[in-house]
Design an enzyme around this catalytic site. Structure first.
Site, PDB file in Angstrom:
ATOM      1  N   ASP A 100      -4.055   5.334   1.277  1.00  0.00           N
ATOM      2  CA  ASP A 100      -4.030   5.625   2.714  1.00  0.00           C
ATOM      3  C   ASP A 100      -2.999   4.696   3.375  1.00  0.00           C
ATOM      4  O   ASP A 100      -1.817   5.027   3.416  1.00  0.00           O
ATOM      5  CB  ASP A 100      -5.445   5.426   3.262  1.00  0.00           C
ATOM      6  N   PHE A 149      -9.509  13.351   7.086  1.00  0.00           N
ATOM      7  CA  PHE A 149     -10.554  12.557   6.443  1.00  0.00           C
ATOM      8  C   PHE A 149     -11.114  13.381   5.293  1.00  0.00           C
ATOM      9  O   PHE A 149     -11.748  14.412   5.501  1.00  0.00           O
ATOM     10  CB  PHE A 149     -11.648  12.187   7.440  1.00  0.00           C
ATOM     11  N   ARG A 162     -19.735  11.991  -2.302  1.00  0.00           N
ATOM     12  CA  ARG A 162     -18.943  11.666  -3.497  1.00  0.00           C
ATOM     13  C   ARG A 162     -19.203  12.692  -4.603  1.00  0.00           C
ATOM     14  O   ARG A 162     -18.380  12.923  -5.460  1.00  0.00           O
ATOM     15  CB  ARG A 162     -19.310  10.280  -4.030  1.00  0.00           C
TER      16      ARG A 162
END
Ligand code: PRP
Length: 172
Positions: A100, A149, A162
């Site tokens: 990121d 995101f 996850r």
């Protein structure tokens, strides 16, 4: 209502992971290779990646936490867990779920070089550009995006999602 916009399907992930593993197998066929998964997000990607490699490989893990990613702070990184294998004269590839700002990776590369690794490569599932603060050279990328995101396939929101087998852009 939160919205989950598909970014990568199971099939797309499987195809890219196999292709990247093939590239790594070719590039490192004559070298002692250690893959280092960065906890927690990389655990699923790493698990799939190593099963597609056709060369010998050792595996280790690191965990780092970065402060101030959501603010304009300088982004300090704290090492939570270091590698356990001896890296001297070994070629290592850091395996990340996402790049990121680049702050975490820049820190990890320097740390691994100072631990004696002969070379330090980077492999990321997602290379996200928009918030990049530090230039890092990512050697192997499965998928590039500008922003968003992302969750799933190891990537979390507040530790959830996850376990999703695909990658989604989460709109809250
Ligand atoms: C994520 C990701 C990278 C880091 C990338 O980890 O796994 O390690 O952020 O961000 P940067 O390029 O801005 O430094 P996170 O701290 O969310 O932990 P997690 O892997 O446990 O989800």
């Amino acid at each position: 209502m939160s919205e989950f916009i598909p970014i990568l399907t199971r099939e797309e992930i499987e195809k890219r992971v196999a292709e990247v593993a093939q590239e790594i197998s070719n590039d490192y066929r004559d070298r002692d290779l250690i893959l280092i998964g960065i906890l927690k997000g990389a655990f699923i990607f790493l698990a799939d990646l190593i099963r597609h490699l056709s060369i010998p490989v050792q595996v280790d893990f690191m965990c780092a936490s970065s402060y101030g990613r959501s603010t304009s702070s300088s982004g300090r990184v704290k090492l939570i867990k270091d590698v356990e294998l001896d890296l001297k004269s070994k070629h290592v590839i850091i395996v990340e779920d996402i790049v990121d700002t680049g702050v975490t990776l820049a820190y990890l590369v320097e740390h691994l070089k100072s631990s004696g690794a002969a070379s330090v490569g980077i492999c990321a599932l997602i290379d996200k550009h928009e918030r990049r603060k530090v230039e890092v050279e990512v050697d192997y990328i499965c998928h590039a995006v500008d922003k968003g995101f992302l969750v799933g396939y190891g990537l979390d929101y507040a530790e959830f999602y996850r376990n999703l087998p695909e990658v989604y852009h989460l709109k809250l």
